[in-house]
Design an enzyme around this catalytic site. Structure first.
Site, short mmCIF file in Angstrom:
data_model
loop_
_atom_site.label_atom_id
_atom_site.label_comp_id
_atom_site.label_asym_id
_atom_site.label_seq_id
_atom_site.Cartn_x
_atom_site.Cartn_y
_atom_site.Cartn_z
N ASP A 170 0.84 -1.18 0.00
CA ASP A 170 0.00 0.00 0.00
C ASP A 170 0.89 1.25 0.00
OD1 ASP A 170 -2.93 0.93 0.33
OD2 ASP A 170 -1.95 1.96 1.98
N TYR A 301 -4.03 13.32 1.85
CA TYR A 301 -4.22 14.58 1.13
C TYR A 301 -2.91 15.05 0.51
CZ TYR A 301 -5.29 19.54 0.36
OH TYR A 301 -5.46 20.78 -0.20
N HIS A 348 -4.81 -7.68 0.55
CA HIS A 348 -4.16 -6.40 0.80
C HIS A 348 -3.29 -6.38 2.05
CE1 HIS A 348 -3.93 -2.05 0.07
NE2 HIS A 348 -4.05 -1.88 1.37
#
Length: 370
Positions: A170, A301, A348
């Site tokens: 990830d 972000y 994952h």
């Protein structure tokens, strides 16, 4: 570098229990199950277990079995585990978690890496990403993958490791690849994990990827369908965190139910092998007790608004694909001759789903590297 132990005040544990006991629950439409988010019955059961049966003190003691430290790098407090092997020939290995995760993801992976029954052993360094758990508070804006990678290279320098391997999944895969590209003089190889859904989701952010796929080809059609499903149904968590992290942060900081649902939903959606419920709740508890749901969102972000994707690594590369199918070879930019292993199960979070298989693949990849 300062030694560190996790010591959550008992008042904080009791406050969590009180908040869970007095939680306000929404209604639920009939027959929607997981289609619109975490089902009410599932979350009530999980929250009840977290409040009455999950033992935070046992989890805290388990984490504290591993030496931990705090160091300030580039103005940011960085927390990390540093577990040395007593076996001869052990190689330093820097492992990085992703979202929504923590160093607790590696609790069942560290021991087979540090003290394997046979094969390559490792000195494991496992940092908490900036803004996650005890690598907080987040000191400033700008903590995207590249800045994190530079901090990791500095961390390994401070630890005295002249040559080391890197591994991640990830976000941790992105950070590891950047470390290998930025510090190739010292990195012996980079190993990452992926799965078909993660690969397809990542492809949605690559400019022009959809145009390079042929919808009449069965494999390409499967990839396009997965990309479309992620865009329409699976990317909501990412859209809000990469656009309004402060807004969602109020809820994550104030509501243990939201923090629990925020992580449990992804663990449910992104795994196909059983995950230890207590191990998952340890990660949820770390986010809750440190109040880092908001700062973790801010780092998402930062990456969404960053143009820095590093340089391609020029070191040996290894890939472990969990839940592998025919789509991943088309989506993962593995160079010729790269180490490539496919596992039929797991997805994952292989460090939680299949730690023994992941440890074996890390040994196979890094063992021959000097």
């Amino acid at each position: 570098m300062q030694p560190f132990r996790i010591e959550i005040p008992q008042a904080d544990v009791e406050y969590l229990h009180d908040r869970l006991a007095s939680a306000r629950w929404p209604g639920e439409l009939p027959c929607v199950e997981w289609a619109r988010g975490v089902p009410l019955g599932y979350l009530k059961d999980l929250a009840g277990y977290w409040r009455t049966r999950y033992d935070w003190r046992a989890a805290e003691a388990q984490l504290n079995q591993h030496p931990q430290f705090i160091s300030e790098i580039d103005g940011q407090r960085i927390h990390f585990l540093h577990v040395k092997s007593g076996q001869p020939g052990a190689k330093p290995l820097l492992i990085t978690h992703g979202f929504p995760s923590s160093v607790a993801e590696f609790l069942h992976l560290i021991e087979p890496l540090v003290n394997p029954a046979d094969g390559q052993a490792f000195h494991v360094v496992a940092p908490s990403l900036p803004g996650y758990a005890f690598s907080s508070p987040l000191s400033a804006t700008g903590w995207a993958l590249g800045r994190t990678a530079l901090a990791w290279a500095e961390l390994m320098r401070r630890l005295g490791y002249q040559r080391y391997g890197v591994h991640g999944g990830d976000i941790g895969a992105g950070v590891s690849g950047m470390v290998a590209g930025l510090d190739g003089e010292h990195v012996i190889g980079v190993h990452v994990v992926t799965d078909p859904l993660t690969a397809a989701a990542t492809a949605t952010f690559l400019p022009g990827m959809a145009g390079r796929l042929d919808g009449s080809d069965p494999v390409d059609k499967l990839i396009l369908d997965r990309m479309d499903a992620f865009t329409k149904e699976g990317s909501g968590y990412l859209a809000i965190q990469s656009s309004r992290p402060q807004t969602i942060g109020y809820g994550l900081a104030d509501s243990p139910l939201l923090q629990l649902a925020w992580i449990a939903e992804k663990v449910h959606e992104w795994t196909d092998l059983p995950v230890d419920r207590d191990q998952m709740l340890t990660t949820v508890s770390l986010y809750w007790f440190t109040g880092t749901g908001a700062s973790a969102a801010h780092t998402l972000y930062e990456q969404a608004h960053s143009s820095d994707w590093g340089v391609p690594p020029a070191v040996p590369q290894g890939f472990a694909v969990f839940g592998a199918d025919e789509t991943v070879r088309k989506l993962v930019p593995a160079p010729d001759g790269a180490h490539w292993t496919e596992f039929s199960r797991g997805r994952h979070f292989p460090a939680m789903e299949a730690p023994a298989q992941l440890a074996t693949d890390l040994q196979a990849f890094f063992g021959p590297l000097q």
